[in-house]
Design an enzyme around this catalytic site. Structure first.
Site, mmCIF file in Angstrom:
data_model
loop_
_atom_site.group_PDB
_atom_site.id
_atom_site.type_symbol
_atom_site.label_atom_id
_atom_site.label_comp_id
_atom_site.label_asym_id
_atom_site.label_seq_id
_atom_site.Cartn_x
_atom_site.Cartn_y
_atom_site.Cartn_z
ATOM 1 C CB SER A 57 58.687 -43.144 13.588
ATOM 2 O OG SER A 57 58.064 -44.348 13.222
ATOM 3 C CE LYS A 60 54.205 -43.314 13.603
ATOM 4 N NZ LYS A 60 55.429 -44.037 13.205
ATOM 5 C CB SER A 117 56.232 -44.408 17.525
ATOM 6 O OG SER A 117 56.727 -44.067 16.250
ATOM 7 C CE LYS A 219 57.159 -40.558 16.960
ATOM 8 N NZ LYS A 219 58.022 -41.760 17.144
#
Length: 379
Positions: A57, A60, A117, A219
Site C-alpha cells: 500500500s 497509494k 488505506s 504511509k
C-alpha cells in the site's frame, strides 16, 4: 576563472563544537531501508535502497500524489461527487467501505486513501481521474519518470500484488519528498489519526503518529510478498527526515525500525541552511553596462546535511567568470559556488545574475573596450 575562497557567512555564526564521536548506523531488521533529508535530498543511511520490491500500500502514495496534482491544476475539485463502480466496491483488502452505485465526495476519498488505506477508494479515484485503473497506472508511471523514480513500476492504484509492480526504498523516499514539498496544503492529511466514513471509524495504521509528536506522515503497507512496510517523516528543530523500511516482519517491527533510523539520523546529523534564494554572494565588475557592478547569487536556497560537529570545517569556493559584459539578463549563469568539507565537495550550485543590466551608450562601450584590452594584457 577567478577563484575566491571564503568562509560561509552563516557557518561562521555557528558556535564552535567539539568533534562528534559518531557510532555506526543501527542494525535494521528490514529487507531494504533508507533515511533521507527532505530539504537537501541527502541520503544519510541506506541498505539495498535501489533494489526493487513489492511496495504494497505504499503504492497509494503515488495515487494520492496524482490526486493532489490534479486538484492543484484545477482539473478536479474536492467537492466533486465520484461515482463508485462495482470494481471499486469489490476491491479486496483494506477498505473505506464505500457502496457501489453511490457517489462519494472526492475529499472523503482522499482521506480514505491516505488514512484508511482504502483499496476501494483508490480504485474509485483512479477511475474518476483516468477512466480506468489501467489508464491510471500509466499516469502513475509517467509521474514516476518525472520524479526520477528509476526503479519503480506500477500496475494498479492500490498496491495489491501484481507482476511488474515494484518500487525501491530510494524511489519511495523521493516520492515522499515530492508529496511534502510539492503539495504542502494536502500533506496535513497524512498526520490525521482517524477517519470516519459510513459510520465506521478507522485508525491510521502508522503507529508512530501516536508515539512521536514529531512524526506527521506518511504511509504503511503490507502484503505477504511485501512484508510490513512504512514510509515515515518527522521534523525536529527545523530538520525534516524521511525514512523508508520495506519487508519487516510485523506492524510493531516496522514502527520500531523506523524509530531507530529517525533517532540515529536526528542525533548525529544536522542540516545547515547556508544561503537564501536571492542572497547576494558577490558584487563584480560589469564591462560596457549602464552600471558597473553586478550582484550575483543563487536562484534557490542552498542547504547541506552533514555530521554534527563538523560545521566549522565548511568552506565555500566561488568560481566566477573573469570577464562579464553587458547586456546581462537576470538569472544568467556566471559561475558556481562549491561547498567543501575537509577538502571534499558536499554541494554546488550555479551562481547567477540577480539583476538585469543593459548595455551602456556607444562612447562608454568604446572606453570600456579599451580598458578591457589593457586589463586582459595585465591579467
Amino acid at each position: 576563472m577567478l577563484r575566491l575562497a571564503l568562509l560561509l557567512i552563516t557557518v561562521i555564526a555557528l558556535p564552535l563544537q567539539a568533534a562528534t564521536i559518531m557510532p555506526a548506523a543501527p542494525q535494521v531488521a528490514a529487507r531494504a531501508y533508507i533515511v533521507m533529508d527532505a530539504d537537501t535530498g541527502k541520503v544519510i543511511v541506506a541498505n539495498r535502497e535501489e533494489e526493487r520490491f513489492p511496495p504494497a500500500s505504499l503504492t497509494k502514495m503515488m495515487t494520492s500524489y496524482i490526486l493532489a496534482a490534479e486538484l492543484n491544476k484545477g482539473n478536479v475539485a474536492k467537492g466533486d461527487l465520484v461515482p463508485v463502480s462495482v470494481k471499486a466496491w469489490r476491491a479486496p483488502g483494506s477498505r473505506m467501505f464505500i457502496q457501489e452505485g453511490t457517489q462519494v465526495l472526492l475529499s472523503d476519498l482522499m482521506k480514505g486513501i491516505i488514512i484508511q488505506s482504502g483499496n476501494d477508494a483508490s480504485v474509485a479515484v483512479a477511475e474518476y481521474l483516468a477512466g480506468s485503473e489501467a489508464a491510471f497506472a500509466d499516469m502513475m508511471n509517467q509521474h514516476a519518470v518525472q520524479l526520477g523514480m528509476q526503479n519503480s513500476h506500477f500496475m494498479n492504484a492500490t498496491g495489491l500484488p501484481a507482476e511488474e509492480h515494484y518500487a525501491s526504498a530510494h524511489d519511495l523516499a523521493l516520492l515522499a519528498r515530492s508529496i511534502i514539498q510539492d503539495y504542502p496544503e494536502h500533506y496535513g492529511i497524512y498526520s490525521e489519526k482517524y477517519f470516519t466514513y459510513n459510520k465506521i471509524r478507522q485508525p491510521n495504521r502508522n503507529k508512530l503518529l501516536w508515539r512521536d509528536n514529531s512524526v506527521d506522515g506518511l504511509k504503511t503497507g503490507h502484503t505477504d510478498a511485501a512484508g510490513y512496510c512504512l514510509v515515515a517523516s518527522a521534523k525536529r528543530d527545523g530538520m525534516r527526515l524521511i525514512t523508508v523500511v520495506m519487508g519487516t516482519n510485523s506492524e510493531e517491527a516496522r514502527a520500531q525500525e523506523s524509530q531507530k533510523l529517525l533517532a540515529y539520523a536526528f542525533r548525529y546529523f544536522r542540516t545547515h541552511k547556508l544561503y537564501s534564494a536571492g542572497q547576494v554572494l558577490e558584487s563584480t565588475k560589469v564591462w560596457a553596462g549602464q552600471q558597473d557592478q553586478l550582484k550575483l547569487g543563487l536562484t534557490e536556497a542552498m542547504a547541506i546535511t552533514i555530521p554534527r560537529g563538523q560545521s566549522e570545517q565548511l568552506e565555500a569556493v566561488l568560481d566566477l567568470d573573469k570577464v562579464i559584459k553587458a547586456p546581462v539578463s537576470k538569472g544568467q549563469k556566471y559561475g558556481t559556488v562549491k561547498v567543501m568539507l575537509n577538502g571534499e565537495l558536499v554541494a554546488s550550485s550555479p551562481v547567477v545574475a540577480l539583476e538585469t543590466i543593459e548595455q551602456a551608450g556607444f562612447l562608454q562601450r568604446i572606453w570600456d573596450a579599451i580598458a578591457l584590452f589593457f586589463y586582459n594584457l595585465i591579467n
